[in-house]
Design a protein around this motif. Sequence first.
Motif, PDB file in Angstrom:
ATOM      1  N   ASP A 164      56.793 -16.109  37.863  1.00 61.05           N
ATOM      2  CA  ASP A 164      56.686 -14.693  38.170  1.00 61.05           C
ATOM      3  C   ASP A 164      57.008 -14.548  39.657  1.00 61.05           C
ATOM      4  N   PRO A 165      57.801 -13.553  40.030  1.00 66.74           N
ATOM      5  CA  PRO A 165      58.152 -13.420  41.450  1.00 66.74           C
ATOM      6  C   PRO A 165      56.943 -13.183  42.349  1.00 66.74           C
ATOM      7  N   SER A 166      55.837 -12.737  41.781  1.00 64.85           N
ATOM      8  CA  SER A 166      54.641 -12.502  42.602  1.00 64.85           C
ATOM      9  C   SER A 166      53.777 -13.760  42.761  1.00 64.85           C
ATOM     10  N   PHE A 167      54.071 -14.809  41.988  1.00 59.91           N
ATOM     11  CA  PHE A 167      53.328 -16.060  42.157  1.00 59.91           C
ATOM     12  C   PHE A 167      53.753 -16.704  43.471  1.00 59.91           C
ATOM     13  N   LYS A 168      52.784 -17.143  44.211  1.00 60.64           N
ATOM     14  CA  LYS A 168      53.063 -17.728  45.515  1.00 60.64           C
ATOM     15  C   LYS A 168      53.161 -19.242  45.410  1.00 60.64           C
ATOM     16  N   SER A 169      54.201 -19.757  46.006  1.00 61.25           N
ATOM     17  CA  SER A 169      54.415 -21.196  46.102  1.00 61.25           C
ATOM     18  C   SER A 169      54.931 -21.462  47.510  1.00 61.25           C
ATOM     19  N   PRO A 170      54.938 -22.708  47.958  1.00 61.29           N
ATOM     20  CA  PRO A 170      55.277 -22.993  49.361  1.00 61.29           C
ATOM     21  C   PRO A 170      56.561 -22.334  49.867  1.00 61.29           C
ATOM     22  N   TYR A 199      59.293 -19.598  45.489  1.00 67.52           N
ATOM     23  CA  TYR A 199      60.080 -19.570  44.259  1.00 67.52           C
ATOM     24  C   TYR A 199      59.244 -19.113  43.062  1.00 67.52           C
ATOM     25  N   GLY A 200      57.915 -19.127  43.179  1.00 64.65           N
ATOM     26  CA  GLY A 200      57.034 -18.563  42.165  1.00 64.65           C
ATOM     27  C   GLY A 200      57.001 -19.276  40.831  1.00 64.65           C
ATOM     28  N   ILE A 201      57.195 -20.584  40.835  1.00 64.63           N
ATOM     29  CA  ILE A 201      57.179 -21.346  39.584  1.00 64.63           C
ATOM     30  C   ILE A 201      56.058 -22.374  39.640  1.00 64.63           C
TER      31      ILE A 201
END
Length: 189
Positions: free
Chosen positions: A106-112, A115-117
């Motif tokens: 999801d584009p709103s998921f935060k990753s380093p 990329y939101g995966i």
Amino acid sequence: MKKTGLFLLSVLLIMTILSACGKAKDQAEPINEETDKCAICNMQIKDDAFAVQLKTKDGKTYKFDDLGCMNEWKGKNAADSIQVQFVRDYNNKEWIKYEDATYVYDPSFKSPMAYGIYSFKDKAEAQKFADSQKKGKVMTAADLGKHTWEQSKSMMNMGGSHDHSVTPEAGGDKDAHGGKAGDQGTHGK
């Protein structure tokens, strides 16, 4: 008789050695937060659920702080040189093979690197997470091959730490780890 026994013992020893060599190639290496840097963005790699890595057929290991960085590396290098790829289970940080994992995007998921995966050991865990967040597309490794791999620019500008925890007074929706759903941090210290 003695020659046959010696020959069989030699063959068994060679097979054992070759078997052990193959297993070492198919295992992920630990993350060393003191020295490991992402092969693409050169940021410090945290020993967390976002760390990923791949090994090439010539025995080199490349580590990344975000699945998107590993994908970028694959786009810039010969994909046929890859021996094995590893991702971490979002829930317990267990190393799993890239092709065996299930992903939630999801584009709103935060990753380093925004990329939101997130990766999970199986489809049931991935679906459970997506359901708990009330958002997210469940994907396979094959689906990621057709993914657009765009960074969420709004997530790139958010500060904070790489830690997913929040204080109770911060409130907000919580993810499965007690952190805000999709918390993202910055790299390094």
